[in-house]
Write a protein that holds these residues in place. Structure first.
Motif, short mmCIF file in Angstrom:
data_model
loop_
_atom_site.label_atom_id
_atom_site.label_comp_id
_atom_site.label_asym_id
_atom_site.label_seq_id
_atom_site.Cartn_x
_atom_site.Cartn_y
_atom_site.Cartn_z
N LYS A 165 0.83 -1.20 0.00
CA LYS A 165 0.00 0.00 0.00
C LYS A 165 0.87 1.25 0.00
CE LYS A 165 -3.82 2.18 2.52
NZ LYS A 165 -3.49 3.46 1.99
N GLU A 166 1.95 1.24 0.78
CA GLU A 166 2.86 2.39 0.79
C GLU A 166 3.45 2.63 -0.60
OE1 GLU A 166 5.84 1.64 3.70
OE2 GLU A 166 4.48 1.90 5.40
N GLN A 167 3.84 1.55 -1.27
CA GLN A 167 4.43 1.68 -2.61
C GLN A 167 3.40 2.21 -3.61
OE1 GLN A 167 7.65 1.35 -3.41
NE2 GLN A 167 8.00 1.02 -1.24
N VAL A 168 2.17 1.71 -3.52
CA VAL A 168 1.11 2.19 -4.42
C VAL A 168 0.85 3.67 -4.16
CG1 VAL A 168 -1.37 1.99 -4.91
CG2 VAL A 168 0.05 -0.06 -4.79
N ASP A 169 0.80 4.05 -2.90
CA ASP A 169 0.58 5.47 -2.57
C ASP A 169 1.72 6.33 -3.13
OD1 ASP A 169 -1.75 4.80 -1.28
OD2 ASP A 169 -0.89 4.91 0.75
N LYS B 27 3.61 10.12 -7.32
CA LYS B 27 4.49 10.45 -8.46
C LYS B 27 3.67 10.67 -9.72
CE LYS B 27 8.66 8.17 -6.82
NZ LYS B 27 9.65 7.11 -7.05
N GLY B 28 2.63 9.86 -9.91
CA GLY B 28 1.76 10.04 -11.08
C GLY B 28 1.06 11.39 -11.04
N ARG B 29 0.57 11.76 -9.86
CA ARG B 29 -0.07 13.08 -9.71
C ARG B 29 0.91 14.21 -10.00
NH1 ARG B 29 -1.97 10.71 -4.78
NH2 ARG B 29 -3.94 9.70 -5.20
N ASP B 30 2.15 14.04 -9.52
CA ASP B 30 3.18 15.06 -9.77
C ASP B 30 3.46 15.18 -11.27
OD1 ASP B 30 3.36 15.52 -7.07
OD2 ASP B 30 5.22 14.35 -6.79
#
Length: 119
Positions: free
Chosen positions: A72-76, A81-84
Motif C-alpha cells: 500500500k505504501e508503494q502504491v501510494d 508520483k503520477g499526480r506530480d
C-alpha cells in the motif's frame, strides 16, 4: 559337622542365582524407567515442535500483514508520483499550449501510422 565342598558349591550357586534374578529384575525396572523418561522427553519435544510451528505461523501472518502495508505504501508513492507528473504536464501545457498541441498531434500521428502498418 562342617559343610562339604559340594554343599558350599550349591550354596554359592544358589546365591549367584539369587543375584542374577535380582540383576534381571533391576534391569527390567531400569528399562521401564528409561522408556518412561524417553516417552516424557518425546512429549516435551513434541510440545516444543508444536510451539515453534505456531510461532512460525504467527510470524508468517505478521509478515503478510506487513507485506500488505508495504505494498500500500508503494502504491501510494506511485500515485503521488503520477499526480506530480500530471501536474507537471498540466503546467507545461499552460506555459506552452501551442508546442504541447504540436507534440500531442505528432504523437497521435505516429501511433496512427504504427497501428495501420501492423494490420
Amino acid at each position: 559337622m562342617s559343610p562339604t565342598s559340594t554343599e558350599n558349591l550349591k550354596a554359592d550357586l544358589s546365591e549367584a542365582g539369587t543375584h542374577l534374578k535380582q540383576a534381571a529384575s533391576d534391569a527390567g525396572v531400569a528399562l521401564k524407567n528409561a522408556a518412561g523418561v524417553a516417552a516424557d522427553e518425546l512429549k516435551v519435544g513434541r510440545a516444543n515442535v508444536k510451539a515453534d510451528l505456531a510461532d512460525s505461523a504467527l510470524a508468517g501472518i505478521a509478515a503478510l500483514e506487513d507485506g500488505g502495508a508495504a505494498a500500500k505504501e508503494q502504491v501510494d508513492a506511485l500515485m503521488d508520483k503520477g499526480r506530480d507528473l500530471i501536474d507537471s504536464a498540466a503546467d507545461l501545457i499552460r506555459e506552452r499550449p501551442i508546442a504541447s498541441f504540436g507534440v500531442a498531434f505528432a504523437v497521435g500521428f505516429v501511433i496512427a501510422k504504427l497501428a495501420r502498418s501492423s494490420k
